[in-house]
Design a protein around this motif. Sequence first.
Motif, PDB file in Angstrom:
ATOM      1  N   ARG A  42       0.915  -1.290  -0.038  1.00 41.92           N
ATOM      2  CA  ARG A  42      -0.092   0.121   0.187  1.00 41.92           C
ATOM      3  C   ARG A  42       0.750   1.250  -0.022  1.00 41.92           C
ATOM      4  N   ALA A  46       1.098   4.250  -2.965  1.00 41.10           N
ATOM      5  CA  ALA A  46       0.952   5.674  -2.503  1.00 41.10           C
ATOM      6  C   ALA A  46       2.438   6.614  -3.073  1.00 41.10           C
ATOM      7  N   CYS A  50       2.232   9.235  -5.808  1.00 41.99           N
ATOM      8  CA  CYS A  50       3.143  10.714  -5.308  1.00 41.99           C
ATOM      9  C   CYS A  50       4.098  11.005  -6.718  1.00 41.99           C
ATOM     10  N   LEU A  82      -5.894   2.989  -2.292  1.00 42.57           N
ATOM     11  CA  LEU A  82      -5.053   3.793  -1.343  1.00 42.57           C
ATOM     12  C   LEU A  82      -5.743   4.374  -0.329  1.00 42.57           C
ATOM     13  N   PHE A  83      -6.999   5.015  -0.680  1.00 42.96           N
ATOM     14  CA  PHE A  83      -7.410   5.983   0.272  1.00 42.96           C
ATOM     15  C   PHE A  83      -8.818   5.391   1.152  1.00 42.96           C
TER      16      PHE A  83
END
Length: 222
Positions: A42, A46, A50, A82-83
């Motif tokens: 994970r 991320a 980015c 991701l969120f």
Amino acid sequence: IGMMTAGVAHDLNAPLMVLQSSVELLSEFRADDEELRGYLNRMLRALKLCRSITMNLLGYARQDFTLAACDIHEILDSVLLLFESTLTLAGIRVERSWAEGLPHVRASAPHLQRLILNLLSNARAAMKVEGGTIVLKTRFVDPDGKGASQRVEMIVEDSGPGIPPQIMAKLFTRFATTKAPGEGTGLGLSLCREIALKQGGDFTVENKPGGGARCVLTLSVA
């Protein structure tokens, strides 16, 4: 502003590369620990996002949008991967309503990821006290029934308090925000609209009659 953005993006890319390499090495050393590997994977996703955002900022400064056929559901799933755990920790439930057989859209996938992540982050901030629900929908639109103006819509709805009238009047004005100092810049929704327009689409925001906000992204069919 373009020069400053490009400089910041360039400087951020180097430490992000170090972090990504470190996480990849940790994944190899601890390959036997499934739970830890899940967290590291994970983190890796991320970090890659980015890095993608920093590269997009460089392209944004050059007004560089590479458009291609994209599956909006794949992009939504990648952002939720991701969120969604962050939303769950905040007591927020995500409901999906995907349209079946949806055609691909003509868009820049990394910029769409950035847009969706921003909308989910805004919804989380709006419901930070008691949690709530975010509803994600997709639908196919063919106004004239002849295929000349086919569109795909992505809708994000939240159960928060909605947007105050004084903010709604200047919603896409940069630096307009309902957040406390230090919590937000007021750039998010204006950038979302710019991203949509640069991809030949549209972006609108309204308050739902029953409470909460609704954001609608419209994109052309590829």
